[in-house]
Design an enzyme around this catalytic site. Structure first.
Site, short mmCIF file in Angstrom:
data_model
loop_
_atom_site.label_atom_id
_atom_site.label_comp_id
_atom_site.label_asym_id
_atom_site.label_seq_id
_atom_site.Cartn_x
_atom_site.Cartn_y
_atom_site.Cartn_z
N GLU A 112 0.84 -1.19 0.00
CA GLU A 112 0.00 0.00 0.00
C GLU A 112 0.88 1.24 0.00
O GLU A 112 2.02 1.21 0.45
CB GLU A 112 -0.94 0.00 1.21
CG GLU A 112 -0.24 0.05 2.57
CD GLU A 112 -1.24 0.14 3.71
OE1 GLU A 112 -2.44 0.28 3.43
OE2 GLU A 112 -0.81 0.08 4.87
N ASP B 91 5.33 -3.29 -17.37
CA ASP B 91 3.98 -2.95 -16.88
C ASP B 91 3.66 -1.49 -17.17
O ASP B 91 3.16 -0.77 -16.30
CB ASP B 91 3.87 -3.25 -15.39
CG ASP B 91 2.42 -3.29 -14.91
OD1 ASP B 91 1.52 -3.46 -15.77
OD2 ASP B 91 2.17 -3.15 -13.71
#
Length: 489
Positions: free
Chosen positions: A24, A132
């Protein structure tokens, strides 16, 4: 990079920015300087510095110091938890696009693509490719400064294949990855950037596939079927996974991305060539005529916002753009994709753009008349386009649900009017090889791998068995090809 320093002694956490597969991200303020930073807290525990330093993200970011690559300031390990401290950026490119109420001027898109290419060129030169690339992984301070972020999937170019095949977000995934190649390289970053470039012009994904096979079909529907002589390796990959290229004529890209210049179209199409070996690399792309313009390109001198400055949100950025465009239109010297009347200043509409509209004549194939994208019916807070898209049902006919163990299928006999309800019980695990290959080729699992239990027949008549020639293990579904029957012959 130290384990002796305590996080709480140096940084004050202010709010949570996001959550991902590996960790996170929190917004924090450095206590001694007041600088804002983004701190990524890894979910996995690391019991030694050697283990932490072996992470791809650390290895790549330690070597990559460039104005268009996010800067890793320090790494802190505390109680076996690893924290990455990054420089803070206001938003990502996806957030910048979804908050727009009008198309970007081409000069803005040119500068964004130029900066991303600068970062990719430096990355590829130093032996890494990203794997990515997507709008969410390009961080922004408005439209003036962009930086490539999230190197969790980055690979060294010199590392030996085979690589894992599941990389990159589907909408930006190169065809060689969709066809299960394990020897791909830096050209997959160029393909993804071509898709991002198109998205900057039309403010929605170019190839929003719902599955890997649907992704390939969407690419083919616009780019057309690849020539076998042009990309023989692609046909070999397709044959290995029992996939056949549909014979489709390419859609003129001018109808899909209709606000782009000829020079921009040339660069974008070259980055999305089927054959990865024919795509230009980042350095070659920077030499295209698209960038040979009389305007300053690249990152501004100051990249970090002042410590006490107030974040300029995307909505504020849109308002600033509108004011600037109104003033320039009044002087009659503004050239761009917006057409703003000086007598009636453009009204900024707080709206959410549906970036996932289907690619058809009513959405993308219309000719641009340089109008704003138009308001919504409500100013209430709305979910993002991606949340709406992912929340929709992905029902595919014949697919066995992954979330349930039993499915009921009702079939009606057209001759007798009887209705038969058949319950199928299927396991989540242990698919047969036939089912797995079928799912790869067609995007759904055929029902012949399921176990049939408890068939019930209503409204039975004496002549039912005479008129119904179906065996108990077959289903009648008007309008569908019985793939199962064909496959087991």
């Amino acid at each position: 990079m130290s384990s002796a320093v305590k996080l709480a002694d140096r940084y004050l956490m202010t709010k949570r920015l996001g959550d991902g597969t590996f960790g996170e991200v929190m917004l924090a303020k450095k206590i001694d300087t007041g600088d804002r930073v983004a701190i990524k807290r890894m979910k996995k525990k690391f019991y030694s510095w050697e283990e932490a330093m072996s992470l791809r993200e650390v290895k790549s970011l330690k070597k990559l110091n460039h104005p268009n690559i996010i800067k890793l300031r320090e790494v802190i390990r505390e109680n076996d938890i690893l924290y990455f401290v990054f420089e803070f950026m206001q938003e990502n490119l996806y957030e910048l696009m979804k908050d727009r109420d009008r198309y970007f001027p081409e000069s803005v898109i040119r500068n964004i693509i130029y900066q991303v290419l600068q970062g990719l060129a430096f990355m590829h030169k130093n032996g890494f490719f990203h794997r990515d690339m997507k709008p969410e992984n390009i961080m922004c301070n408005g439209t003036e400064l962009v930086k490539i972020a999230d190197f969790g999937l980055a690979r060294e170019i010199r590392s030996k294949p085979p690589y894992t095949d599941y990389v990159s977000t589907r909408w930006y995934r190169a065809p060689e990855i969709l066809l299960r190649s394990t020897s791909y390289n830096s050209p997959i970053d160029m393909w993804a950037l071509g898709c991002i470039m198109a998205e900057l012009y039309i403010l929605r994904p170019l190839f929003p596939g719902t599955s890997e096979m649907d992704q390939l079909f969407k690419i083919i529907s616009i780019l057309g079927t690849p020539n076998k002589d042009e990309w023989p390796e692609g046909y070999q990959l397709a044959s290995a996974m029992n996939f056949r290229f549909q014979q489709v004529v390419a859609t003129p890209m001018e109808q899909v991305v209709n606000t782009i210049s000829k020079e921009g179209m040339k660069l974008m199409m070259d980055m999305m060539l089927w054959n990865p070996e024919k795509r230009p690399n980042a350095n070659q792309s920077l030499r295209y005529k698209y960038f040979q313009v009389a305007e300053k390109l690249g990152a501004p001198v100051v990249s970090q916002p002042a410590p006490g400055s107030i974040r300029k949100t995307s909505a504020a950025s849109v308002k600033s753009d509108t004011k600037a465009m109104t003033a320039k239109a009044a002087k009659k010297d503004y050239i761009g994709s917006e057409n703003v009347s000086p007598q009636q200043p453009a009204k900024v509409i707080d709206r959410h753009i549906n970036r996932n509209l289907p690619l058809n004549k009513e959405t993308l194939f219309e000719k641009s008349d340089n109008k704003p994208l138009g308001p919504t019916k409500s100013n209430e807070a709305k979910p993002t386009a991606k949340e709406i898209y992912l929340s929709k049902s992905k029902y595919v006919p014949g697919q066995v649900s992954k979330d349930t163990h039993q499915n009921q299928i009702m079939t009606t006999n057209g001759l007798t009017g009887t209705t038969k309800t058949t319950t199928f019980s299927a396991k989540k695990e242990g698919r047969t090889a036939v089912q797995t290959r079928f799912e790869y080729a067609y995007g759904y699992i055929p029902s012949f791998g399921a176990r049939q239990t408890g068939p019930t027949v209503s409204n039975q008549t004496n002549n039912h068995s005479a008129n119904n020639s179906h065996s108990p293990n077959k289903m009648s579904n008007t309008g569908r090809v019985d793939w199962a029957a064909k496959y087991v012959k």
